[in-house]
Enzyme design. Sequence first.
Site, mmCIF file in Angstrom:
data_model
loop_
_atom_site.group_PDB
_atom_site.id
_atom_site.type_symbol
_atom_site.label_atom_id
_atom_site.label_comp_id
_atom_site.label_asym_id
_atom_site.label_seq_id
_atom_site.Cartn_x
_atom_site.Cartn_y
_atom_site.Cartn_z
ATOM 1 N N HIS A 100 0.878 -1.177 0.000
ATOM 2 C CA HIS A 100 0.000 0.000 0.000
ATOM 3 C C HIS A 100 0.915 1.227 0.000
ATOM 4 C CE1 HIS A 100 -2.299 -2.989 2.422
ATOM 5 N NE2 HIS A 100 -3.385 -2.446 1.933
ATOM 6 N N ASP A 103 2.285 1.943 3.377
ATOM 7 C CA ASP A 103 3.230 0.986 3.992
ATOM 8 C C ASP A 103 4.657 1.421 3.699
ATOM 9 O OD1 ASP A 103 0.973 -0.676 4.184
ATOM 10 O OD2 ASP A 103 1.551 -1.822 2.400
HETATM 11 C C1 XUL Z 1 -7.209 -6.766 4.665
HETATM 12 C C2 XUL Z 1 -6.478 -7.166 3.461
HETATM 13 C C3 XUL Z 1 -5.668 -6.105 2.820
HETATM 14 C C4 XUL Z 1 -5.630 -6.175 1.336
HETATM 15 C C5 XUL Z 1 -4.918 -5.029 0.686
HETATM 16 O O1 XUL Z 1 -7.957 -7.749 5.241
HETATM 17 O O2 XUL Z 1 -6.512 -8.301 3.066
HETATM 18 O O3 XUL Z 1 -4.394 -6.147 3.356
HETATM 19 O O4 XUL Z 1 -5.042 -7.351 0.892
HETATM 20 O O5 XUL Z 1 -5.470 -3.806 1.018
#
Ligand code: XUL
Length: 436
Positions: A100, A103
């Site tokens: 993300h 992150d």
């Molecule tokens: C949350 C989840 C996230 C997604 C990406 O449950 O799985 O980490 O994979 O936003």
Amino acid sequence: MAYFPDVTKIEFEGPSTDNPLAFRHYNPDEIVEGKSMRDQLRFSVCYWHTFRASGVDPFGAPTMQRPWEDGTDSVDNALRRVDVAFEFMEKLQAPFYCFHDRDVSPEGSTLAESNSNLDKIAAKLKAEQERTGIDLLWGTANLFSNPRFMHGAATTCNADVFAFAAAQVKKALEVTHELGGLNYVFWGGREGYHNLFNTDMKRELDHMARFLHLAKDHAKSIGFEGQFLLEPKPKEPTKHQYDFDAAACMNFIRSYGLEDVCKLNVETNHATLAGHTMMHELQYSSMQGALGSIDANTGDMMLGWDTDQFPTDIYLTTQCMLVILEQGGLTPGGVNFDAKVRRESFEPIDLFHAHIGGMDAFARGLKIAAKIRADGKLTDIVKNRYRSWDEGIGAKIEAGEVNFADLEAYMLKKGEAAPNESGRQEFLENLINDYI
Ligand code: XUL
Ligand code: CO
């Protein structure tokens, strides 16, 4: 400088090794069903759990020992983390990673500052990708942590927040494109509701579709050709998340004309939260031509929430790989470990044990699934079970050649349906165990 000085490159040593820092089953160059294991499995390390999880839980403080962290949310700390991440992934022989925006780089006090932070980190990510050959499986934007997203991002009641989220996804798409990302994920953590009395569900869903169309337009305008992936999850943090499961996602995708850009990123723990098995969610997505990628993890049978544990269950990985092989692989998607070490596993070395275990579990699942498929018994049994549809009245129904009156005439003449045959569930469960 080395951040994991006690670890050298993790190599395949075979099932008889007693080295915990070796693969017993994942042999990247070994060919299974015509492709190397590396290309069949396309393993990916996720940045958030692996390099950002602190071990905090609703009842307790951080536990993780991460000697490279200086305790700040600075760009310098984020830059150092890139070195840590690439050393880890290189030693693990992971071909892909994903992240993300928040992150990898700290959110600034303004959008402009956040974007400029992200640019600095992205430049280093790019250099490290080029140095190591590790590729970006997918990028995404964190539209759930900052309090501004408390009512949702694309589905918020606050139009300004929608605009902020759009700006963030615009930037995340551009960075993903710059880094050669193969996919872009939308996980709608706060796209749902806690209470219907304050929620205009129709308007929120219309907005979510508008958001995705805007993302699609922007991707096109910058030449990003990566696959969009919606990630189904039924709840948590919301009481109800709109992308509840694969079927709900497909209904949304088709209702709003997004089928040409959106496939699904299916996650085990989300499937089980929705009351489905992972195999169900995979099979459903695959039969819709929409299985794009998977988030490999597992929940705990005794806990009802998204514990994101590393997958170690061979039965589970066999089921996953049966569906994935059947559709000819996941490319351009992959097997991303959206999984975190337990709060009590706080040493850096635990990150290696966790990923090695997950990779070996999937490698075994791959080999077992390939054996089941090569044998052909399971396929034959299923095919035979439906043989009444291959000719006679069954073939006519499938071809659309008969109406209700024809079927009534057929049955009046025949008097009674052909006798049923056993479903042989227990026989089949035993058969699968023979391969494992
Ligand atoms: C949350 C989840 C996230 C997604 C990406 O449950 O799985 O980490 O994979 O936003
Ligand atoms: Co996930």
